[in-house]
Enzyme design. Sequence first.
Site, PDB file in Angstrom:
ATOM      1  N   THR A  12       0.860  -1.222  -0.158  1.00 13.32           N
ATOM      2  CA  THR A  12      -0.141   0.054  -0.088  1.00 13.32           C
ATOM      3  C   THR A  12       0.688   1.469  -0.036  1.00 13.32           C
ATOM      4  O   THR A  12       0.735   2.315  -0.522  1.00 13.32           O
ATOM      5  CB  THR A  12      -0.889  -0.109   1.279  1.00 13.32           C
ATOM      6  N   SER A  54       1.577  -7.393  -1.270  1.00  7.10           N
ATOM      7  CA  SER A  54       2.100  -8.390  -0.571  1.00  7.10           C
ATOM      8  C   SER A  54       1.456  -9.935  -0.450  1.00  7.10           C
ATOM      9  O   SER A  54       1.833 -10.945  -0.032  1.00  7.10           O
ATOM     10  CB  SER A  54       2.241  -7.876   1.064  1.00  7.10           C
ATOM     11  N   THR A  85       1.344  -4.506   4.041  1.00  4.70           N
ATOM     12  CA  THR A  85       1.293  -4.894   5.343  1.00  4.70           C
ATOM     13  C   THR A  85       0.760  -6.459   5.677  1.00  4.70           C
ATOM     14  O   THR A  85       0.914  -7.012   6.665  1.00  4.70           O
ATOM     15  CB  THR A  85       0.505  -3.940   6.198  1.00  4.70           C
ATOM     16  N   ASP A  86      -0.145  -6.673   4.658  1.00  3.60           N
ATOM     17  CA  ASP A  86      -0.852  -8.101   4.724  1.00  3.60           C
ATOM     18  C   ASP A  86      -0.037  -9.475   5.270  1.00  3.60           C
ATOM     19  O   ASP A  86      -0.423 -10.218   5.626  1.00  3.60           O
ATOM     20  CB  ASP A  86      -1.687  -8.121   3.562  1.00  3.60           C
TER      21      ASP A  86
HETATM   22  N1  ASP Z   1      -2.679  -5.253   0.315  1.00  6.42           N
HETATM   23  C1  ASP Z   1      -1.591  -4.354   0.650  1.00  6.42           C
HETATM   24  C2  ASP Z   1      -0.375  -5.177   0.931  1.00  6.42           C
HETATM   25  O1  ASP Z   1      -0.105  -5.946   1.800  1.00  6.42           O
HETATM   26  C3  ASP Z   1      -2.032  -3.977   2.255  1.00  6.42           C
HETATM   27  C4  ASP Z   1      -0.720  -2.771   2.646  1.00  6.42           C
HETATM   28  O2  ASP Z   1       0.287  -2.824   2.342  1.00  6.42           O
HETATM   29  O3  ASP Z   1      -1.272  -2.399   3.850  1.00  6.42           O
HETATM   30  O4  ASP Z   1       0.258  -5.164  -0.185  1.00  6.42           O
END
Ligand code: ASP
Length: 332
Positions: A12, A54, A85-86
């Site tokens: 993200t 991710s 973050t995922d």
């Molecule tokens: N879908 C995103 C990822 O994990 C979520 C994030 O980065 O907060 O790449």
Amino acid sequence: MKSVLLITTGGTIASVQGAEGLRPGYSSAELLRFVEGLNAYYRIDTQELLNLDSSNIQVDEWIAIARAIHAALPKYDGVVVTHGTDTMAYTASMVSFMLQGLKKPVVFTGSQMPIDNLLTDARNNLYTAFAAVGCGIPGVTVAFNRRIIPGCRAVKVRSMGFEAFESVNAGDLGRVFADGLRPLCAIPGDPDSPVALRDRVCREVFLLKLVPGINPDVLCMLRRMRYRGIVIEAFGAGGMQFVRTNLLEHLRVLTEAGIAVVVCSQCLYEGSSLGLYEVGQKLLSCGVIPARDMTTEAAVTKLMWALGQTDDARRVAEIFNTSYCGEITPEG
Ligand code: ASP
């Protein structure tokens, strides 16, 4: 001035709005432009390694990330890795196991909101990650919401809120207060010790979350699919059904066939304690390996890593009894 390599992998933090929703778009140089002030405090190089959400980060990407960090370590005071973050907790845990003997800071960070949004948490998270390198906070960590969390203890607990990560069953290694980032751990005097890259991992590891009354055939199916390791998220302190449908019999067949079965808890906090209940002791007698207070993310990646180091189930049990990077709390 400390030197830092910024490795970007997507997420993200680097995302832009596309026709089908957010997707990684900004390059590492563009990302750095949003936090230009950092150049006054650190000598920064960038490496655009990946540009993925991710959810698309898998074993090959873990290996690429660990190798890129390992190659950079002799040349920099620390490495900051931006990552979605995922699945960041899985990557941070796996990289913690792959980089043995690490004393320099390797800090994962990301954000819940893209860096180009005025309300973003990305800039603060990046500043915190660089500050962790500045303070020399050792090992693999996750910098998020002004906290430095051990990489092997990080769990993503919120999908929207900025307090997205927690350090589960261990304290933070640093926190930002009004007077700056305060390390809450010992800082090694000589961070330059050699780091061994152990990046062989086994991909045939399954995570099974029990539901009450689960059909035991699922265990037979996993054996037929040739999984070499299974992590079971059992109930509470570590229980599994043996009344009417007996999962334990099926489990014993797996362990006797040399499949490494690790048991952790469905509870986020305080881990499993298989000796406490009859249901847990019966599980232990089937030859399972207790994950104790490891997070599920650490247990899964440690099992993949352990089975990459050895084929011997007894050696896997020994590896699980050893804390490599603080992933288990010592007993007693
Ligand atoms: N879908 C995103 C990822 O994990 C979520 C994030 O980065 O907060 O790449």
